[in-house]
Design a protein around this motif. Structure first.
Motif, PDB file in Angstrom:
ATOM      1  N   GLY A 298       0.921  -1.336   0.411  1.00  0.00           N
ATOM      2  CA  GLY A 298       0.181   0.680   0.164  1.00  0.00           C
ATOM      3  C   GLY A 298       0.759   1.335  -0.122  1.00  0.00           C
ATOM      4  O   GLY A 298       0.123   2.142  -0.663  1.00  0.00           O
ATOM      5  N   ASP A 299       2.106   1.946   1.343  1.00  0.00           N
ATOM      6  CA  ASP A 299       2.719   2.584   1.203  1.00  0.00           C
ATOM      7  C   ASP A 299       3.364   2.669  -0.025  1.00  0.00           C
ATOM      8  O   ASP A 299       3.661   3.630  -0.952  1.00  0.00           O
ATOM      9  CB  ASP A 299       4.189   2.615   1.988  1.00  0.00           C
ATOM     10  N   LYS A 300       3.632   1.739  -0.651  1.00  0.00           N
ATOM     11  CA  LYS A 300       4.386   1.934  -2.302  1.00  0.00           C
ATOM     12  C   LYS A 300       3.399   2.148  -3.425  1.00  0.00           C
ATOM     13  O   LYS A 300       4.233   3.071  -4.458  1.00  0.00           O
ATOM     14  CB  LYS A 300       5.331  -0.115  -2.159  1.00  0.00           C
ATOM     15  N   ALA A 301       2.404   1.947  -2.998  1.00  0.00           N
ATOM     16  CA  ALA A 301       1.421   1.924  -4.458  1.00  0.00           C
ATOM     17  C   ALA A 301       1.180   3.887  -4.356  1.00  0.00           C
ATOM     18  O   ALA A 301       0.670   4.527  -5.159  1.00  0.00           O
ATOM     19  CB  ALA A 301       0.188   1.041  -4.766  1.00  0.00           C
ATOM     20  N   LEU A 302       1.013   4.335  -2.867  1.00  0.00           N
ATOM     21  CA  LEU A 302       0.553   5.805  -2.873  1.00  0.00           C
ATOM     22  C   LEU A 302       2.036   6.239  -3.384  1.00  0.00           C
ATOM     23  O   LEU A 302       1.574   7.648  -3.711  1.00  0.00           O
ATOM     24  CB  LEU A 302       0.064   6.001  -0.953  1.00  0.00           C
ATOM     25  N   ASN A 303       3.398   5.908  -3.345  1.00  0.00           N
ATOM     26  CA  ASN A 303       4.165   6.494  -2.994  1.00  0.00           C
ATOM     27  C   ASN A 303       4.407   7.289  -4.516  1.00  0.00           C
ATOM     28  O   ASN A 303       4.727   7.725  -5.897  1.00  0.00           O
ATOM     29  CB  ASN A 303       5.431   6.104  -2.741  1.00  0.00           C
ATOM     30  N   PHE A 304       3.928   5.765  -5.268  1.00  0.00           N
ATOM     31  CA  PHE A 304       4.726   4.967  -6.637  1.00  0.00           C
ATOM     32  C   PHE A 304       3.431   6.263  -7.520  1.00  0.00           C
ATOM     33  O   PHE A 304       3.845   7.269  -8.839  1.00  0.00           O
ATOM     34  CB  PHE A 304       3.965   3.291  -7.417  1.00  0.00           C
ATOM     35  N   ILE A 305       2.767   6.592  -6.727  1.00  0.00           N
ATOM     36  CA  ILE A 305       1.386   7.287  -8.042  1.00  0.00           C
ATOM     37  C   ILE A 305       1.415   8.653  -8.123  1.00  0.00           C
ATOM     38  O   ILE A 305       1.257   9.843  -8.275  1.00  0.00           O
ATOM     39  CB  ILE A 305      -0.299   7.009  -7.740  1.00  0.00           C
ATOM     40  N   ASP A 306       2.223   8.858  -6.354  1.00  0.00           N
ATOM     41  CA  ASP A 306       2.727  10.566  -5.920  1.00  0.00           C
ATOM     42  C   ASP A 306       3.758  11.438  -7.039  1.00  0.00           C
ATOM     43  O   ASP A 306       4.236  12.128  -7.036  1.00  0.00           O
ATOM     44  CB  ASP A 306       2.281  10.938  -5.474  1.00  0.00           C
ATOM     45  N   HIS A 307       4.836  10.386  -7.502  1.00  0.00           N
ATOM     46  CA  HIS A 307       5.988  10.659  -7.584  1.00  0.00           C
ATOM     47  C   HIS A 307       6.686  10.320  -9.148  1.00  0.00           C
ATOM     48  O   HIS A 307       6.019   8.693  -9.512  1.00  0.00           O
ATOM     49  CB  HIS A 307       7.102  10.438  -6.430  1.00  0.00           C
TER      50      HIS A 307
END
Length: 307
Positions: A298-307
């Motif tokens: 989850g955290d990786k996905a949130l970071n992935f879509i924002d950066h």
């Protein structure tokens, strides 16, 4: 200047999402994406610029691309009542026999659902670019349906062709009279082929790719016993699962994309490896697998879509 270039790169970047095939197990992807929508405050259909899928994954991808549906709305099409409609057993199917004389399910229920959602709309009417795969059994060649190169193909035909899984559903005849079967024959993980087409569509290499699987069967096979298996023995021990294993595509993608690629998947654990187990117990296990994916990725996905 460095910050400006970083902003420019992000501004011009395209994000694509790819869905593996996997029957009812693809529900886990929707559980994961429902959490992504809740935590990010954004709809999946707004986050990504292109939607790609194989087999059951083609259905999920199409719902996002065509109607901008939320993950929760798409998940409702995988409810017990819809699954009972889709997986209506063939009159000729013998539950006691492993080798079937006919496909396990009729196509009527599946086509009824596709008509309900997509009506007669064609790929050119998609809100976002969409792509899926099928296999032409007469020409023995893979077929790609997408919003740009095959715009007049209906969503119903594209998805029905891509999800006509051998032994489960009959082969599917298109408007042009060609006969198709499940896109997993091409690849169950559409990431690499999808990326190739996304480059052509968007005219850029600046692409990020989120790839979502449907669980991996990691149950050990008895090597010594396998020496005596014929066709039935291999079918009982998941030869189809081995042939459709997509992790080699994942390994290549990880090396190719580096930080621009995120794969969400895991061993099946307690989830039934069969693509059509719609028992309440198994559906709950699939839901839990999706939640476990969120805990891990989850955290990786949130970071992935924002950066």
């Amino acid at each position: 200047m460095k910050n400006f270039l970083s902003f420019l790169t992000k501004f011009n970047q395209k994000k694509i999402i790819c869905f593996d095939g996997g029957g009812v197990r693809t529900i886990a992807a929707l559980v994961f994406l429902k959490k992504l929508e809740a935590e990010s405050g954004k709809k999946v259909s707004d986050i990504f610029d292109m939607f790609i899928g194989t087999s059951a994954g083609a259905f999920n991808a199409a719902c996002f691309a065509y109607g901008g549906f939320t993950a929760d709305k798409i998940k409702r099409y995988w409810s017990k009542s819809y699954l009972e409609q889709i997986m209506k057993s063939s009159f000729f199917w013998d539950k006691a026999s492993l080798i079937q004389a006919r496909p396990r399910y009729e196509s009527d229920g599946r086509l009824k659902l596709l008509n309900e959602i997509f009506k007669s709309d064609r790929l050119e009417q998609s809100n976002k670019p969409f792509l899926c795969y099928a296999y032409n059994i007469e020409n023995r060649s893979h077929v790609i349906f997408d919003s740009f190169n095959t715009p007049k193909i209906t969503f119903k035909d594209a998805i029905a062709a891509s999800s006509a899984a051998p032994m489960y559903f009959p082969s599917y005849q298109m408007e042009d009279k060609s006969w198709m079967i499940d896109g997993s024959i091409v690849t169950n993980n559409p990431a690499l082929i999808g990326y190739s087409h996304a480059k052509q569509i968007f005219k850029t290499n600046n692409i990020k790719l989120l790839s979502i699987g449907s669980g991996q069967n990691k149950i050990k096979i008895d090597g010594e016993n396998s020496t005596s298996w014929g066709g039935v023995g291999w079918l009982r021990n998941d030869i189809m699962g081995m042939l459709l294993d997509s992790e080699i595509h994942n390994q290549i993608s990880e090396n190719f994309f580096d930080d621009n690629y995120l794969r969400v998947n895991s061993p099946l654990g307690k989830v039934n490896r069969f693509l059509d187990d719609d028992s309440e117990e198994n559906l709950e296990k699939i839901h839990l697998m999706g939640m476990e994916w969120w805990s891990e990725f989850g955290d990786k996905a949130l970071n992935f879509i924002d950066h």
